[in-house]
Design a protein around this motif. Sequence first.
Motif, short mmCIF file in Angstrom:
data_model
loop_
_atom_site.label_atom_id
_atom_site.label_comp_id
_atom_site.label_asym_id
_atom_site.label_seq_id
_atom_site.Cartn_x
_atom_site.Cartn_y
_atom_site.Cartn_z
N PHE A 1 57.95 -27.03 -20.01
CA PHE A 1 57.34 -27.92 -20.99
C PHE A 1 57.08 -29.27 -20.35
O PHE A 1 58.01 -29.91 -19.85
N ASP A 2 55.81 -29.69 -20.32
CA ASP A 2 55.42 -30.95 -19.71
C ASP A 2 55.28 -32.00 -20.82
O ASP A 2 54.25 -32.10 -21.48
N LYS A 3 56.33 -32.77 -21.01
CA LYS A 3 56.37 -33.75 -22.10
C LYS A 3 55.23 -34.76 -21.98
O LYS A 3 54.56 -35.09 -22.96
N ASP A 4 55.01 -35.26 -20.77
CA ASP A 4 53.96 -36.27 -20.58
C ASP A 4 52.58 -35.73 -20.93
O ASP A 4 51.76 -36.42 -21.55
N LEU A 5 52.33 -34.49 -20.53
CA LEU A 5 51.03 -33.88 -20.82
C LEU A 5 50.80 -33.81 -22.33
O LEU A 5 49.74 -34.21 -22.83
N PHE A 6 51.79 -33.30 -23.05
CA PHE A 6 51.59 -33.10 -24.48
C PHE A 6 51.61 -34.40 -25.26
O PHE A 6 50.95 -34.52 -26.29
N GLU A 7 52.31 -35.38 -24.77
CA GLU A 7 52.23 -36.69 -25.41
C GLU A 7 50.82 -37.26 -25.30
O GLU A 7 50.32 -37.92 -26.22
N SER A 8 50.15 -36.97 -24.19
CA SER A 8 48.79 -37.47 -24.00
C SER A 8 47.77 -36.75 -24.89
O SER A 8 46.66 -37.23 -25.08
N LYS A 9 48.14 -35.58 -25.42
CA LYS A 9 47.23 -34.81 -26.27
C LYS A 9 47.49 -35.03 -27.76
O LYS A 9 46.78 -34.49 -28.60
N TYR A 10 48.53 -35.79 -28.09
CA TYR A 10 48.88 -35.97 -29.50
C TYR A 10 47.89 -36.89 -30.20
O TYR A 10 47.54 -37.97 -29.69
N VAL A 11 47.42 -36.46 -31.36
CA VAL A 11 46.53 -37.27 -32.18
C VAL A 11 47.25 -37.62 -33.47
O VAL A 11 47.63 -36.72 -34.23
N PRO A 12 47.48 -38.91 -33.75
CA PRO A 12 48.16 -39.30 -34.99
C PRO A 12 47.44 -38.75 -36.22
O PRO A 12 46.21 -38.61 -36.22
N ILE A 13 48.22 -38.45 -37.23
CA ILE A 13 47.68 -37.81 -38.43
C ILE A 13 46.51 -38.59 -39.01
O ILE A 13 45.48 -38.02 -39.39
N GLU A 14 46.61 -39.91 -39.07
CA GLU A 14 45.56 -40.73 -39.68
C GLU A 14 44.27 -40.75 -38.85
O GLU A 14 43.21 -41.16 -39.35
N GLN A 15 44.34 -40.30 -37.57
CA GLN A 15 43.15 -40.31 -36.71
C GLN A 15 42.55 -38.93 -36.52
O GLN A 15 41.56 -38.77 -35.81
N ARG A 16 43.10 -37.93 -37.15
CA ARG A 16 42.67 -36.56 -36.91
C ARG A 16 41.36 -36.24 -37.64
O ARG A 16 41.12 -36.68 -38.76
N THR A 17 40.54 -35.43 -36.96
CA THR A 17 39.34 -34.86 -37.55
C THR A 17 39.60 -33.37 -37.76
O THR A 17 40.16 -32.73 -36.88
N PRO A 18 39.21 -32.83 -38.91
CA PRO A 18 39.44 -31.39 -39.13
C PRO A 18 38.83 -30.55 -38.00
O PRO A 18 37.65 -30.69 -37.67
N ILE A 19 39.65 -29.68 -37.40
CA ILE A 19 39.22 -28.83 -36.28
C ILE A 19 38.96 -27.43 -36.80
O ILE A 19 39.79 -26.85 -37.50
N ASP A 20 37.79 -26.86 -36.44
CA ASP A 20 37.50 -25.48 -36.87
C ASP A 20 36.92 -24.62 -35.74
O ASP A 20 36.61 -23.46 -35.95
N THR A 21 36.78 -25.21 -34.53
CA THR A 21 36.11 -24.49 -33.44
C THR A 21 36.90 -24.62 -32.13
O THR A 21 37.36 -25.69 -31.78
N LEU A 22 37.03 -23.49 -31.44
CA LEU A 22 37.59 -23.46 -30.09
C LEU A 22 36.50 -23.01 -29.13
O LEU A 22 35.75 -22.06 -29.42
N ILE A 23 36.42 -23.66 -27.97
CA ILE A 23 35.50 -23.22 -26.92
C ILE A 23 36.33 -22.92 -25.67
O ILE A 23 37.02 -23.79 -25.15
N LEU A 24 36.26 -21.67 -25.21
CA LEU A 24 36.97 -21.25 -24.00
C LEU A 24 36.03 -21.36 -22.81
O LEU A 24 34.91 -20.82 -22.85
N ILE A 25 36.48 -22.04 -21.77
CA ILE A 25 35.65 -22.29 -20.59
C ILE A 25 36.19 -21.50 -19.40
O ILE A 25 37.34 -21.68 -18.99
N GLY A 26 35.35 -20.59 -18.85
CA GLY A 26 35.74 -19.80 -17.69
C GLY A 26 35.00 -20.22 -16.44
O GLY A 26 34.15 -21.12 -16.45
N ASN A 27 35.27 -19.54 -15.34
CA ASN A 27 34.69 -19.91 -14.05
C ASN A 27 33.17 -19.81 -14.05
O ASN A 27 32.49 -20.57 -13.36
N GLY A 28 32.63 -18.88 -14.83
CA GLY A 28 31.18 -18.74 -14.91
C GLY A 28 30.51 -20.00 -15.42
O GLY A 28 29.33 -20.26 -15.12
N PHE A 29 31.24 -20.79 -16.19
CA PHE A 29 30.70 -22.05 -16.71
C PHE A 29 30.48 -23.04 -15.57
O PHE A 29 29.43 -23.68 -15.48
#
Length: 469
Positions: A3-31
């Motif tokens: 578990f990389d604490k620093d990495l996940f702290e950098s990805k945290y979005v406070p509740i008041e700043q969140r935008t509803p998420i409904d889409t995931l895009i997976l990026i592979g080597n072909g991209f």
Amino acid sequence: MLFDKDLFESKYVPIEQRTPIDTLILIGNGFDIWQNLDTSYQSFEKYYEAHLGEMLERLHLKKYTKYNDDGTPAVDLKGNIITYSDVDLFYGDPFKPQKLNHTFWWNFETAMDKIDDQQINYFFGRDGVKNIKKCAENAQKILKEMFRDWVATIDISEEISKYAFGDNVLFVNFNYTETLLKRFDVKAVNEFHIHGEAKDKDSIIVGHATHPEYPYEPLRLFKNKPRMEGLYYIEEFLYNSDKHIEDNYMKLQMFCGLHGVRIENIKKIYVLGLGFGDADLGYIKHLVYETQGISEEPEMFLEEVEKEYLDCLDHDGIMNINMQYAFSHRERVMKKKPISFPEYELLDEMIKPYVEDPYQHVERDVQLRLEMAGVRRRFREEQEERNKKMRREYLRMLNKRMHLGVLTPVEAFLEHDPQTPYDNLGAEWNISYHSEEDCERINRIMQSYGCKNYKLYPEIEQCIEQFKK
């Protein structure tokens, strides 16, 4: 790192700043290849051949010289003495060492478990068990360092993108590059490099996905049985060269949770340039099941009588199943017949009629199923312990304490929310493919996972047409 604490702290979005998420895009080597980046495994092979000598010097490892039957050094067509490394020795034929062929490199990750363990054991012999461990460690060190160095050479110029992705989109990047940041104006907080990043050399993960369970410790305890101890070191190598999909998928769930969304609530998934190779199929399966509301049945391939047999195993029976699984690697993965060890085979034939264990009396394909299932049971127990550790670290990072009460499902992602409704088709999948062969394989895989709501596109541009500016 579990578990990389620093990495996940950098990805945290406070509740008041969140935008509803409904889409995931997976990026592979072909991209990246679509973006004219030289990131193919063929390129890695060229880099490996050009820099092997300096890598061996850096790691203080030696080259081996190939000799002819008369004891003279073997030479190639240009008159150069033929040398090889621990990688060639471990992945090739140790009795006839030579440079690994293109097939190994062009299928690099799926080739990383193709180790002829019995042949290696036979080559090093009774007195060479420790050399198996040394050779395995050296081979892994060479490949890992070389791959990480190669990734760092990929240069990406900044360009203005023709596409615009909204704040409702999260990216799961299977590559190591900064292509999304430099060319598509994607925010770093919205991108998760599931296998690490080029800028953080130690984070890079590359490997197969067939041996996530810990090496079976009792194999190492047979000090008077070098064949078994040798198998332990090969099992250890296979564990260390596995990419550990279950760990990484748990981290993906955490990443989504930090944005306030659970994967089961995702409505659209785009797959861009991902080859659906064996080493990454575990991720696809998890995402299909979770977004379609499908419960996985890990032992659905077993007959009821086989499940009952596994349920009734005592300690000795469990040990036997795990050892047989290790013995079967050559047959299971390499698709080769076991090397003959007459003294063991004769003993087996002598005692088989007197052994009551049903395993000894069923067909070989049934034995292989039982071995696989028995080891997977052990792995699920191991993985649950790892998951608990990651959950604890995740919750500590959020400054939560489990004894304070029930956390929100989004923050804890511990259990499926029964209130979450699934529509009939689940998430909509949009997948790009490279060739007709890829198209057929992807169709076959998606159908085998029970996914009906998907579309295939022969070009990445067609797949993401709606995001064009």
